[in-house]
Write a protein that holds these residues in place. Structure first.
Motif, PDB file in Angstrom:
ATOM      1  N   THR A  96       0.840  -1.200   0.000  1.00  0.00           N
ATOM      2  CA  THR A  96       0.000   0.000   0.000  1.00  0.00           C
ATOM      3  C   THR A  96       0.877   1.254   0.000  1.00  0.00           C
ATOM      4  O   THR A  96       1.929   1.290   0.638  1.00  0.00           O
ATOM      5  CB  THR A  96      -0.936   0.020   1.222  1.00  0.00           C
ATOM      6  N   GLY A  97       0.421   2.260  -0.709  1.00  0.00           N
ATOM      7  CA  GLY A  97       1.170   3.511  -0.793  1.00  0.00           C
ATOM      8  C   GLY A  97       1.961   3.659  -2.078  1.00  0.00           C
ATOM      9  O   GLY A  97       2.358   4.770  -2.439  1.00  0.00           O
ATOM     10  N   GLN A  98       2.223   2.528  -2.781  1.00  0.00           N
ATOM     11  CA  GLN A  98       2.919   2.629  -4.053  1.00  0.00           C
ATOM     12  C   GLN A  98       2.057   3.369  -5.074  1.00  0.00           C
ATOM     13  O   GLN A  98       0.830   3.328  -5.004  1.00  0.00           O
ATOM     14  CB  GLN A  98       3.262   1.238  -4.591  1.00  0.00           C
ATOM     15  N   LYS A  99       2.727   4.002  -6.032  1.00  0.00           N
ATOM     16  CA  LYS A  99       2.008   4.843  -6.979  1.00  0.00           C
ATOM     17  C   LYS A  99       2.146   4.313  -8.402  1.00  0.00           C
ATOM     18  O   LYS A  99       3.051   3.549  -8.720  1.00  0.00           O
ATOM     19  CB  LYS A  99       2.507   6.283  -6.902  1.00  0.00           C
ATOM     20  N   GLY A 100       1.223   4.736  -9.224  1.00  0.00           N
ATOM     21  CA  GLY A 100       1.236   4.413 -10.641  1.00  0.00           C
ATOM     22  C   GLY A 100       0.677   5.579 -11.422  1.00  0.00           C
ATOM     23  O   GLY A 100      -0.003   6.451 -10.864  1.00  0.00           O
ATOM     24  N   THR A 101       0.958   5.615 -12.706  1.00  0.00           N
ATOM     25  CA  THR A 101       0.461   6.697 -13.549  1.00  0.00           C
ATOM     26  C   THR A 101      -0.122   6.115 -14.837  1.00  0.00           C
ATOM     27  O   THR A 101       0.242   5.012 -15.262  1.00  0.00           O
ATOM     28  CB  THR A 101       1.577   7.690 -13.898  1.00  0.00           C
ATOM     29  N   PHE A 102      -1.005   6.869 -15.443  1.00  0.00           N
ATOM     30  CA  PHE A 102      -1.533   6.516 -16.757  1.00  0.00           C
ATOM     31  C   PHE A 102      -1.871   7.804 -17.496  1.00  0.00           C
ATOM     32  O   PHE A 102      -2.044   8.867 -16.886  1.00  0.00           O
ATOM     33  CB  PHE A 102      -2.769   5.613 -16.646  1.00  0.00           C
ATOM     34  N   THR A 103      -1.923   7.703 -18.798  1.00  0.00           N
ATOM     35  CA  THR A 103      -2.203   8.868 -19.642  1.00  0.00           C
ATOM     36  C   THR A 103      -3.538   8.681 -20.338  1.00  0.00           C
ATOM     37  O   THR A 103      -3.805   7.621 -20.917  1.00  0.00           O
ATOM     38  CB  THR A 103      -1.094   9.064 -20.682  1.00  0.00           C
ATOM     39  N   LEU A 104      -4.372   9.713 -20.245  1.00  0.00           N
ATOM     40  CA  LEU A 104      -5.684   9.689 -20.883  1.00  0.00           C
ATOM     41  C   LEU A 104      -5.969  11.070 -21.462  1.00  0.00           C
ATOM     42  O   LEU A 104      -5.865  12.075 -20.747  1.00  0.00           O
ATOM     43  CB  LEU A 104      -6.766   9.298 -19.870  1.00  0.00           C
ATOM     44  N   ASN A 105      -6.269  11.099 -22.747  1.00  0.00           N
ATOM     45  CA  ASN A 105      -6.525  12.371 -23.443  1.00  0.00           C
ATOM     46  C   ASN A 105      -5.363  13.348 -23.277  1.00  0.00           C
ATOM     47  O   ASN A 105      -5.542  14.522 -22.953  1.00  0.00           O
ATOM     48  CB  ASN A 105      -7.834  13.004 -22.936  1.00  0.00           C
ATOM     49  N   ASN A 106      -4.143  12.790 -23.434  1.00  0.00           N
ATOM     50  CA  ASN A 106      -2.903  13.575 -23.393  1.00  0.00           C
ATOM     51  C   ASN A 106      -2.637  14.205 -22.022  1.00  0.00           C
ATOM     52  O   ASN A 106      -1.871  15.166 -21.922  1.00  0.00           O
ATOM     53  CB  ASN A 106      -2.929  14.672 -24.466  1.00  0.00           C
ATOM     54  N   LYS A 107      -3.245  13.671 -20.979  1.00  0.00           N
ATOM     55  CA  LYS A 107      -3.004  14.161 -19.628  1.00  0.00           C
ATOM     56  C   LYS A 107      -2.654  12.987 -18.723  1.00  0.00           C
ATOM     57  O   LYS A 107      -3.257  11.919 -18.828  1.00  0.00           O
ATOM     58  CB  LYS A 107      -4.237  14.896 -19.087  1.00  0.00           C
ATOM     59  N   THR A 108      -1.662  13.192 -17.870  1.00  0.00           N
ATOM     60  CA  THR A 108      -1.190  12.125 -16.981  1.00  0.00           C
ATOM     61  C   THR A 108      -1.885  12.218 -15.623  1.00  0.00           C
ATOM     62  O   THR A 108      -1.973  13.308 -15.033  1.00  0.00           O
ATOM     63  CB  THR A 108       0.329  12.211 -16.788  1.00  0.00           C
ATOM     64  N   TYR A 109      -2.364  11.085 -15.144  1.00  0.00           N
ATOM     65  CA  TYR A 109      -3.049  11.013 -13.857  1.00  0.00           C
ATOM     66  C   TYR A 109      -2.298  10.056 -12.929  1.00  0.00           C
ATOM     67  O   TYR A 109      -1.641   9.114 -13.399  1.00  0.00           O
ATOM     68  CB  TYR A 109      -4.487  10.536 -14.037  1.00  0.00           C
ATOM     69  N   SER A 110      -2.418  10.302 -11.641  1.00  0.00           N
ATOM     70  CA  SER A 110      -1.691   9.509 -10.641  1.00  0.00           C
ATOM     71  C   SER A 110      -2.654   8.664  -9.815  1.00  0.00           C
ATOM     72  O   SER A 110      -3.747   9.104  -9.464  1.00  0.00           O
ATOM     73  CB  SER A 110      -0.898  10.437  -9.717  1.00  0.00           C
ATOM     74  N   LEU A 111      -2.224   7.438  -9.529  1.00  0.00           N
ATOM     75  CA  LEU A 111      -2.982   6.503  -8.691  1.00  0.00           C
ATOM     76  C   LEU A 111      -2.102   6.036  -7.542  1.00  0.00           C
ATOM     77  O   LEU A 111      -0.876   6.027  -7.652  1.00  0.00           O
ATOM     78  CB  LEU A 111      -3.427   5.283  -9.507  1.00  0.00           C
ATOM     79  N   VAL A 112      -2.728   5.625  -6.450  1.00  0.00           N
ATOM     80  CA  VAL A 112      -1.986   5.105  -5.296  1.00  0.00           C
ATOM     81  C   VAL A 112      -2.664   3.834  -4.810  1.00  0.00           C
ATOM     82  O   VAL A 112      -3.890   3.727  -4.804  1.00  0.00           O
ATOM     83  CB  VAL A 112      -1.901   6.157  -4.162  1.00  0.00           C
ATOM     84  N   ILE A 113      -1.856   2.833  -4.422  1.00  0.00           N
ATOM     85  CA  ILE A 113      -2.390   1.555  -3.961  1.00  0.00           C
ATOM     86  C   ILE A 113      -2.983   1.712  -2.570  1.00  0.00           C
ATOM     87  O   ILE A 113      -2.338   2.233  -1.657  1.00  0.00           O
ATOM     88  CB  ILE A 113      -1.290   0.472  -3.942  1.00  0.00           C
ATOM     89  N   ARG A 114      -4.244   1.267  -2.395  1.00  0.00           N
ATOM     90  CA  ARG A 114      -4.918   1.323  -1.106  1.00  0.00           C
ATOM     91  C   ARG A 114      -5.151  -0.059  -0.503  1.00  0.00           C
ATOM     92  O   ARG A 114      -5.278  -0.197   0.710  1.00  0.00           O
ATOM     93  CB  ARG A 114      -6.270   2.037  -1.253  1.00  0.00           C
ATOM     94  N   LYS A 115      -5.207  -1.090  -1.343  1.00  0.00           N
ATOM     95  CA  LYS A 115      -5.467  -2.430  -0.818  1.00  0.00           C
ATOM     96  C   LYS A 115      -4.825  -3.464  -1.725  1.00  0.00           C
ATOM     97  O   LYS A 115      -4.905  -3.362  -2.946  1.00  0.00           O
ATOM     98  CB  LYS A 115      -6.982  -2.683  -0.709  1.00  0.00           C
ATOM     99  N   VAL A 116      -4.175  -4.474  -1.093  1.00  0.00           N
ATOM    100  CA  VAL A 116      -3.534  -5.559  -1.836  1.00  0.00           C
ATOM    101  C   VAL A 116      -4.208  -6.871  -1.455  1.00  0.00           C
ATOM    102  O   VAL A 116      -4.275  -7.219  -0.267  1.00  0.00           O
ATOM    103  CB  VAL A 116      -2.028  -5.636  -1.537  1.00  0.00           C
ATOM    104  N   PHE A 117      -4.740  -7.578  -2.442  1.00  0.00           N
ATOM    105  CA  PHE A 117      -5.336  -8.892  -2.212  1.00  0.00           C
ATOM    106  C   PHE A 117      -4.247  -9.941  -2.470  1.00  0.00           C
ATOM    107  O   PHE A 117      -3.851 -10.156  -3.616  1.00  0.00           O
ATOM    108  CB  PHE A 117      -6.526  -9.129  -3.151  1.00  0.00           C
ATOM    109  N   THR A 118      -3.781 -10.583  -1.408  1.00  0.00           N
ATOM    110  CA  THR A 118      -2.632 -11.481  -1.538  1.00  0.00           C
ATOM    111  C   THR A 118      -2.996 -12.862  -2.068  1.00  0.00           C
ATOM    112  O   THR A 118      -2.107 -13.682  -2.311  1.00  0.00           O
ATOM    113  CB  THR A 118      -1.934 -11.640  -0.183  1.00  0.00           C
ATOM    114  N   GLN A 119      -4.285 -13.136  -2.249  1.00  0.00           N
ATOM    115  CA  GLN A 119      -4.680 -14.435  -2.794  1.00  0.00           C
ATOM    116  C   GLN A 119      -4.333 -14.486  -4.280  1.00  0.00           C
ATOM    117  O   GLN A 119      -4.683 -13.602  -5.046  1.00  0.00           O
ATOM    118  CB  GLN A 119      -6.175 -14.667  -2.593  1.00  0.00           C
TER     119      GLN A 119
END
Length: 416
Positions: free
Chosen positions: A284-307
């Motif tokens: 949790t807390g790790q970040k990721g990014t993606f680009t949509l319509n030529n704009k970059t957005y940021s995401l952060v991990i809130r929950k990890v399902f270990t199964q």
């Protein structure tokens, strides 16, 4: 006299033989000189992918695919079984808390409600009769107490009068003792009547308390039964969008059966699937990014399902700042999930060379650009664009990053 003819030193045959030998030797030397550096292949420079080694801010990341989901989903299950009698809305409708969705009918449940209501009314009637009887009994006890009290007062008055008269000799001993005995008797009756009245009051209170308790339990059972009947009308528990509604008029639904779900569409999350190879590096807390319509957005991990299922595990991410406008449930996003912090590093562009070399060597272009030769390298981390170079190359070096499928045992490429 005979003239001795001098024999020629080199005949034409010998000259031809020596010349052929020299040509053969020259050809052998040429072949040796051209093959001394290993197998070579001439290729068109324009058909190659050539990249320059550079020093950039590097961050290890992996590409993952994510699906947009509502942050909150409430599942609608049939609290009570029944037959679908009426549908108030269709799938996809926007609902407010408490809005009716559909109505079920359950004859047995409704009959149980009627029986329960009858039982409550009967109990209430019996309780009222018991209270009236207890009230009448209390009145009778009070009347009896009043009579005993009056008799005691009269017996006391007569005793005190006879006592005075007896002391003066105006009445006989018989009358005096008779009044005394009657006075003592009335006192005992008074004590007994008080005890009976007290016990009767306690018993009446207990009876009333038990009746009220029984009535309250029956009322609670009636409320519960009414609630169960009310649950035949399925209502929205929160504000949201109704999805996956599975109910048609006349269809029978069992208790606990899934009817649909309600999605809170004001806030979204993104669910991604990650290869189990990275399970020890995701938290949790790790970040990721993606680009949509030529704009970059940021995401952060809130929950990890270990199964782990099928070699992959799931992770829930939330938008860190801005949320893309018009984003919808079920939309797919291509995300770069960061696995390390940013650092300065030598990098090489990703390319088809890795599949053939495993990152152990690469064709390095000579300074004049006329050829390329094998050099051993060591790669480190990677991201969606680059491989990190640990050793074997320097900034500014040019290397071939396109596919090496046609270069099997080639040691050097001649570029034209």
């Amino acid at each position: 006299m005979d003239v001795q003819i001098e024999k020629k030193r080199f005949s034409k045959g010998k000259i031809a033989t020596v010349g052929g030998a020299i040509l053969l030797l020259i050809f052998i030397i040429y072949v040796i000189m051209n093959t001394a550096g290993g197998a070579k292949l001439t290729v068109n420079k324009e058909r190659l992918g050539i990249s320059t080694i550079s020093s950039v801010v590097f961050q290890e990341n992996i590409p993952v695919s994510g699906t947009v989901l509502p942050s909150t989903t409430i599942y609608l299950d049939a609290v009570e079984g029944g037959r679908v009698e009426e549908k108030f809305v269709e799938d996809g409708a926007m609902m407010k808390k408490g809005d009716p969705i559909l109505r079920l009918s359950n004859t047995d449940l409704e009959l149980s409600l009627v029986n329960q209501e009858t039982a409550v009314y009967n109990l209430l009637t019996q309780m009222q009769i018991s209270q009236n009887a207890a009230r009448q009994n209390t009145i009778n006890r009070l009347n009896q107490y009043t009579d005993v009290e009056n008799n005691l007062i009269e017996a006391k008055r007569l005793y005190e009068l006879n006592k005075k008269l007896y002391e003066k000799g105006a009445v006989g001993r018989q009358d005096y003792e008779s009044s005394l005995n009657n006075y003592n008797y009335q006192k005992q009756r008074m004590e007994l009547t008080k005890k009976i009245l007290k016990q009767d009051s306690i018993a009446t209170k207990q009876e009333i308390g038990q009746a009220k308790s029984s009535y309250q339990r029956t009322q609670n059972a009636l409320k519960l039964m009414r609630k169960k009947v009310e649950d035949l009308v399925v209502r929205a528990p929160i504000d949201g969008q109704l999805t996956s509604l599975d109910a048609e008029i006349g269809q029978s639904k069992t208790k606990g059966q899934r009817l649909g779900q309600l999605d809170v569409i004001t806030v979204f999350k993104v669910r991604i699937e990650v290869d189990e190879f990275y399970i020890s590096r995701i938290y949790t807390g790790q970040k990721g990014t993606f680009t949509l319509n030529n704009k970059t957005y940021s995401l952060v991990i809130r929950k990890v399902f270990t199964q782990v299922n099928g070699g992959r595990f799931q992770v829930d991410m939330q938008f860190e700042n801005d949320v893309p406008k018009g984003i919808r449930r079920g939309q797919n996003l291509q995300i770069r999930l960061a696995l390390s912090a940013e650092k300065q590093a030598l990098v090489v562009d990703k390319g088809g060379f890795f599949q053939k070399t495993g990152g152990n060597w690469i064709f390095k272009v000579s300074e004049d650009g006329s050829s390329a030769y094998k050099v051993d390298i060591q790669l480190g981390s990677q991201n969606t664009q680059y491989y990190e170079i640990i050793s074997g190359l320097n900034a500014g070096d040019k290397v071939i990053t396109s596919s090496y499928d046609s270069y099997n045992d080639i040691e050097q490429l001649i570029l034209k």
